[in-house]
Design a protein around this motif. Structure first.
Motif, PDB file in Angstrom:
ATOM      1  N   ASP A  11       3.770   0.629  -5.794  1.00 48.41           N
ATOM      2  CA  ASP A  11       3.667  -0.843  -5.849  1.00 48.41           C
ATOM      3  C   ASP A  11       3.776  -1.439  -4.434  1.00 48.41           C
ATOM      4  O   ASP A  11       3.066  -2.399  -4.107  1.00 48.41           O
ATOM      5  CB  ASP A  11       4.768  -1.395  -6.751  1.00 48.41           C
ATOM      6  CG  ASP A  11       4.537  -1.038  -8.226  1.00 48.41           C
ATOM      7  OD1 ASP A  11       3.376  -0.698  -8.556  1.00 48.41           O
ATOM      8  OD2 ASP A  11       5.505  -1.071  -8.997  1.00 48.41           O
ATOM      9  N   ARG A  12       4.655  -0.871  -3.631  1.00 49.49           N
ATOM     10  CA  ARG A  12       4.820  -1.398  -2.258  1.00 49.49           C
ATOM     11  C   ARG A  12       3.546  -1.158  -1.438  1.00 49.49           C
ATOM     12  O   ARG A  12       3.112  -2.031  -0.682  1.00 49.49           O
ATOM     13  CB  ARG A  12       6.014  -0.709  -1.598  1.00 49.49           C
ATOM     14  CG  ARG A  12       6.342  -1.247  -0.202  1.00 49.49           C
ATOM     15  CD  ARG A  12       7.553  -0.524   0.344  1.00 49.49           C
ATOM     16  NE  ARG A  12       8.721  -0.797  -0.512  1.00 49.49           N
ATOM     17  CZ  ARG A  12       9.803  -0.037  -0.551  1.00 49.49           C
ATOM     18  NH1 ARG A  12       9.853   1.070   0.193  1.00 49.49           N
ATOM     19  NH2 ARG A  12      10.832  -0.333  -1.343  1.00 49.49           N
ATOM     20  N   ALA A  13       2.937   0.007  -1.597  1.00 47.53           N
ATOM     21  CA  ALA A  13       1.706   0.290  -0.863  1.00 47.53           C
ATOM     22  C   ALA A  13       0.573  -0.620  -1.314  1.00 47.53           C
ATOM     23  O   ALA A  13      -0.225  -1.096  -0.498  1.00 47.53           O
ATOM     24  CB  ALA A  13       1.323   1.752  -1.033  1.00 47.53           C
ATOM     25  N   LEU A  14       0.500  -0.856  -2.623  1.00 46.83           N
ATOM     26  CA  LEU A  14      -0.528  -1.776  -3.131  1.00 46.83           C
ATOM     27  C   LEU A  14      -0.323  -3.179  -2.546  1.00 46.83           C
ATOM     28  O   LEU A  14      -1.284  -3.861  -2.179  1.00 46.83           O
ATOM     29  CB  LEU A  14      -0.486  -1.802  -4.645  1.00 46.83           C
ATOM     30  CG  LEU A  14      -1.049  -0.555  -5.349  1.00 46.83           C
ATOM     31  CD1 LEU A  14      -0.724  -0.596  -6.843  1.00 46.83           C
ATOM     32  CD2 LEU A  14      -2.563  -0.491  -5.156  1.00 46.83           C
ATOM     33  N   GLU A  15       0.938  -3.608  -2.485  1.00 46.60           N
ATOM     34  CA  GLU A  15       1.221  -4.952  -1.958  1.00 46.60           C
ATOM     35  C   GLU A  15       0.862  -5.042  -0.476  1.00 46.60           C
ATOM     36  O   GLU A  15       0.321  -6.052   0.001  1.00 46.60           O
ATOM     37  CB  GLU A  15       2.703  -5.274  -2.173  1.00 46.60           C
ATOM     38  CG  GLU A  15       3.095  -6.687  -1.782  1.00 46.60           C
ATOM     39  CD  GLU A  15       2.410  -7.733  -2.646  1.00 46.60           C
ATOM     40  OE1 GLU A  15       2.228  -8.870  -2.159  1.00 46.60           O
ATOM     41  OE2 GLU A  15       2.049  -7.413  -3.787  1.00 46.60           O
ATOM     42  N   ALA A  16       1.145  -3.975   0.283  1.00 46.75           N
ATOM     43  CA  ALA A  16       0.813  -3.990   1.718  1.00 46.75           C
ATOM     44  C   ALA A  16      -0.689  -4.055   1.931  1.00 46.75           C
ATOM     45  O   ALA A  16      -1.177  -4.801   2.793  1.00 46.75           O
ATOM     46  CB  ALA A  16       1.389  -2.737   2.391  1.00 46.75           C
ATOM     47  N   VAL A  17      -1.459  -3.290   1.131  1.00 37.62           N
ATOM     48  CA  VAL A  17      -2.931  -3.341   1.250  1.00 37.62           C
ATOM     49  C   VAL A  17      -3.431  -4.723   0.888  1.00 37.62           C
ATOM     50  O   VAL A  17      -4.321  -5.289   1.538  1.00 37.62           O
ATOM     51  CB  VAL A  17      -3.568  -2.248   0.384  1.00 37.62           C
ATOM     52  CG1 VAL A  17      -5.081  -2.409   0.362  1.00 37.62           C
ATOM     53  CG2 VAL A  17      -3.206  -0.861   0.910  1.00 37.62           C
ATOM     54  N   ASP A  18      -2.855  -5.295  -0.171  1.00 38.42           N
ATOM     55  CA  ASP A  18      -3.289  -6.634  -0.604  1.00 38.42           C
ATOM     56  C   ASP A  18      -3.007  -7.666   0.486  1.00 38.42           C
ATOM     57  O   ASP A  18      -3.833  -8.542   0.766  1.00 38.42           O
ATOM     58  CB  ASP A  18      -2.568  -6.983  -1.910  1.00 38.42           C
ATOM     59  CG  ASP A  18      -3.189  -8.198  -2.579  1.00 38.42           C
ATOM     60  OD1 ASP A  18      -4.299  -8.596  -2.140  1.00 38.42           O
ATOM     61  OD2 ASP A  18      -2.584  -8.756  -3.500  1.00 38.42           O
ATOM     62  N   PRO A  35     -12.096   3.350  -6.938  1.00 43.39           N
ATOM     63  CA  PRO A  35     -11.616   2.184  -6.173  1.00 43.39           C
ATOM     64  C   PRO A  35     -11.164   2.552  -4.751  1.00 43.39           C
ATOM     65  O   PRO A  35     -11.458   1.831  -3.791  1.00 43.39           O
ATOM     66  CB  PRO A  35     -10.457   1.662  -7.015  1.00 43.39           C
ATOM     67  CG  PRO A  35     -10.739   2.133  -8.386  1.00 43.39           C
ATOM     68  CD  PRO A  35     -11.381   3.470  -8.231  1.00 43.39           C
ATOM     69  N   LEU A  36     -10.436   3.672  -4.639  1.00 44.54           N
ATOM     70  CA  LEU A  36     -10.004   4.066  -3.292  1.00 44.54           C
ATOM     71  C   LEU A  36     -11.194   4.392  -2.395  1.00 44.54           C
ATOM     72  O   LEU A  36     -11.236   4.016  -1.221  1.00 44.54           O
ATOM     73  CB  LEU A  36      -9.077   5.270  -3.388  1.00 44.54           C
ATOM     74  CG  LEU A  36      -7.641   5.001  -3.871  1.00 44.54           C
ATOM     75  CD1 LEU A  36      -6.875   6.291  -4.069  1.00 44.54           C
ATOM     76  CD2 LEU A  36      -6.910   4.096  -2.885  1.00 44.54           C
ATOM     77  N   LEU A  53      -6.493  -0.115  -9.494  1.00 38.09           N
ATOM     78  CA  LEU A  53      -5.431   0.802  -9.085  1.00 38.09           C
ATOM     79  C   LEU A  53      -4.106   0.426  -9.731  1.00 38.09           C
ATOM     80  O   LEU A  53      -3.344   1.305 -10.162  1.00 38.09           O
ATOM     81  CB  LEU A  53      -5.300   0.819  -7.555  1.00 38.09           C
ATOM     82  CG  LEU A  53      -6.501   1.406  -6.775  1.00 38.09           C
ATOM     83  CD1 LEU A  53      -6.312   1.232  -5.273  1.00 38.09           C
ATOM     84  CD2 LEU A  53      -6.687   2.887  -7.118  1.00 38.09           C
ATOM     85  N   ARG A  54      -3.819  -0.871  -9.793  1.00 34.64           N
ATOM     86  CA  ARG A  54      -2.577  -1.287 -10.453  1.00 34.64           C
ATOM     87  C   ARG A  54      -2.620  -0.909 -11.945  1.00 34.64           C
ATOM     88  O   ARG A  54      -1.619  -0.436 -12.516  1.00 34.64           O
ATOM     89  CB  ARG A  54      -2.391  -2.794 -10.295  1.00 34.64           C
ATOM     90  CG  ARG A  54      -1.978  -3.234  -8.907  1.00 34.64           C
ATOM     91  CD  ARG A  54      -1.548  -4.699  -8.927  1.00 34.64           C
ATOM     92  NE  ARG A  54      -1.112  -5.131  -7.596  1.00 34.64           N
ATOM     93  CZ  ARG A  54      -1.918  -5.683  -6.715  1.00 34.64           C
ATOM     94  NH1 ARG A  54      -3.192  -5.885  -6.994  1.00 34.64           N
ATOM     95  NH2 ARG A  54      -1.440  -6.050  -5.545  1.00 34.64           N
ATOM     96  N   ALA A  55      -3.784  -1.179 -12.574  1.00 30.51           N
ATOM     97  CA  ALA A  55      -3.918  -0.857 -14.005  1.00 30.51           C
ATOM     98  C   ALA A  55      -3.761   0.631 -14.253  1.00 30.51           C
ATOM     99  O   ALA A  55      -3.146   1.069 -15.249  1.00 30.51           O
ATOM    100  CB  ALA A  55      -5.266  -1.341 -14.522  1.00 30.51           C
TER     101      ALA A  55
END
Length: 529
Positions: free
Chosen positions: A86-93, A163-164, A122-124
């Motif tokens: 979740d932290r990595a997703l937030e940083a990319v966002d 997605p990646l 990716l979140r899903a």
């Protein structure tokens, strides 16, 4: 432009404009390069964060396998992996949002929407895998859990891979676009630099042709005119082409040249007048010198003639005195008178001989008659002849002849006259002197005759007194009848001797003249003088 100050201001303004243009171009190029470089660095940062996200999601899948296995590991690993994903997703966002915020609004929303959908997938996928792991953990049979987790991981991989890949490819294209933009910017900057250099060169050439070269040409003309004036070409004039500062300088230069020409004409006239005056004075001086030479020749001739004419009657007087002294008919009462007359006549005869020798020495006719003579007798005769003058001046004149008489090869008359001249100099020139002493002694160099007084002594540079026509200071202006120091040195040196000047006795007061004459079998060296 008529003013030199204005031309210089234009030249400086042109240079300042070139500098400002170059500074503006540099600022723009730096700004553009900074923007392109920032975009490249941001895309590279997003690539790094996407790589980190891929690794976190892989770790999350491994943690899920471990959570549903036969020997479950630590339960907190799945939770930790979930938090890291979740932290990595937030940083990319966040990095996508910051990059899109600096672009155009419509383009930024489109790019954000295109890249936010893969992030949502990716979140899903993470949420779906998390739910399946929770469901699989409730399955009691291990075989069923293994099949279930395998299917869940296949679905997880199918949902995260595209997605990646899409996001990485998008950022790679962004980096390539930034690199292409940087290369385009470099080409544009090169073209702008070449264009700016060409414009600056053309402007400098124009300024040089219109401003600098005319100024340098006029300055060269002024320098050439100044060089011509320095060579004496005072008719040089420069053309006044303008009314600026250089024109005023040229006008001043022409006025200066005109003044110098007028002054040179006056100096030439004054020089001609001075040369005429000098020529007239020179002619008068030559005539006066000729008259003086004639007078001097007449004086010397008269001096020699009188001396010669006086010798004959004096010889007769001496002969008659000798006859009267030897005659038995002469009364005894007259014999002392005859002796006195003979003595005075002999002294007068010597004086006449001295006069004749001086006259001959002035005409260069000097002949020495050297023979063995005793120095004590010569010194006694010289002191006796100087006693009347010493008594008149109230100066004690003493003779110290030494223990024994010294015989030298010398001309007695010239040697006596040299000693008389030294005594006479001491009496006349030693102001305040009370004593004059004449002594004779034998030394290693020969016979030494010393004449010293207790007066003020010789002035500085006393050796110059040996030059002809040089006189030291003295208290009496009267001229003596003796010979000078120059002739005295000449006579002493012709006797192979030496003469030197020095200070007085033990008190270092007074003047001392020392004559050194060689005794038979001895020579005088340079150190004895």
């Amino acid at each position: 432009m008529g003013s030199l100050r204005g031309r210089l201001a234009l030249l400086i303004g042109g240079a300042a404009a070139l500098v400002a243009l170059a500074a503006a171009g540099l600022f723009w190029s730096l700004h553009a390069a900074e923007g392109t470089l920032d975009a490249t660095l941001d895309a590279q940062l997003r690539l790094e964060r996407l790589a980190e996200l891929s690794g976190r999601m892989t770790e999350f899948g491994l943690a899920a396998i471990e959570a549903v296995g036969d020997a479950p590991g630590r339960p907190e690993r799945l939770a930790t992996a979930r938090i890291e994903v979740d932290r990595a997703l937030e940083a990319v966002d966040q990095s996508l949002g910051q990059a899109i915020a600096g672009t155009d609004a419509l383009l930024g929303r489109t790019q954000y929407a295109a890249r936010s959908r893969p992030l949502s997938s990716l979140r899903a996928a993470r949420v779906m895998l998390d739910r399946q792991v929770a469901r699989i953990q409730r399955e009691p049979e291990a075989a069923l859990r293994t099949d279930a987790i395998r299917g869940a991981l296949n679905a997880y991989g199918a949902m995260t891979g595209p997605p990646l890949t899409f996001l990485v490819e998008a950022e790679r294209r962004t980096v390539e676009a930034a690199a292409a933009a940087m290369r385009g910017l470099a080409r544009r900057l090169q073209g702008a630099a070449l264009a700016t250099a060409a414009v600056a060169l053309a402007l400098l050439v124009l300024l040089h042709r219109r401003l600098t070269r005319p100024l340098l040409r006029r300055i060269a003309d002024i320098r050439a005119g100044a060089a011509a004036i320095g060579r004496g070409e005072l008719d040089t004039r420069l053309a006044v082409a303008t009314r600026d500062e250089l024109g005023l300088l040229v006008a001043g230069f022409n006025r200066m040249a005109a003044r110098l020409a007028r002054r040179e004409a006056r100096v030439a006239a004054d020089r001609a007048a001075l040369e005429e005056t000098v020529a007239r004075a020179t002619a008068e001086l030559r005539a006066a010198n000729a008259r003086l030479e004639e007078i001097d020749r007449s004086r010397r001739r008269f001096f020699a003639d009188v001396s010669h004419e006086l010798r004959t009657p004096l010889t007769v007087i001496l002969g008659e005195c000798d006859l009267a002294a030897r005659s038995p008919d002469t009364p005894e009462v007259f014999r002392p008178v005859i002796a006195t007359i003979r003595k005075r006549a002999q002294g007068l005869h010597r004086r006449v001989g001295d006069m004749l020798r001086i006259a001959r020495s002035e005409s260069g006719q000097i002949a020495l008659e050297r023979r063995p003579v005793g120095l004590a007798g010569i010194l006694a005769e010289a002191v006796e002849n100087a006693l009347p003058e010493a008594r008149r001046r109230r100066v004690a004149l003493a003779l110290a002849p030494g223990d024994a008489d010294l015989v030298v090869e010398a001309d007695p008359e010239w040697l006596r006259q040299v000693v008389e001249g030294l005594i006479d100099n001491a009496l006349r020139h030693a102001a305040g002197a009370t004593r004059v002493a004449v002594s004779l002694a034998a030394g290693e160099g020969g016979a030494t005759i010393t004449v010293e007084d207790d007066g003020p002594g010789f002035p500085p540079g006393a050796d110059a007194l040996f030059e002809r026509f040089r006189r030291g200071g003295g208290s009496s202006p009267a001229q003596g009848f003796g010979i000078g120091l120059a002739l005295a040195r000449w006579v002493v040196e012709r006797h192979d001797g030496a003469i030197r000047l020095g200070s007085g006795g033990q008190t270092a007061r007074g003047a001392r003249v020392v004559l050194v004459l060689p005794l038979p079998g001895s020579r005088i060296g340079p150190g004895d003088a």
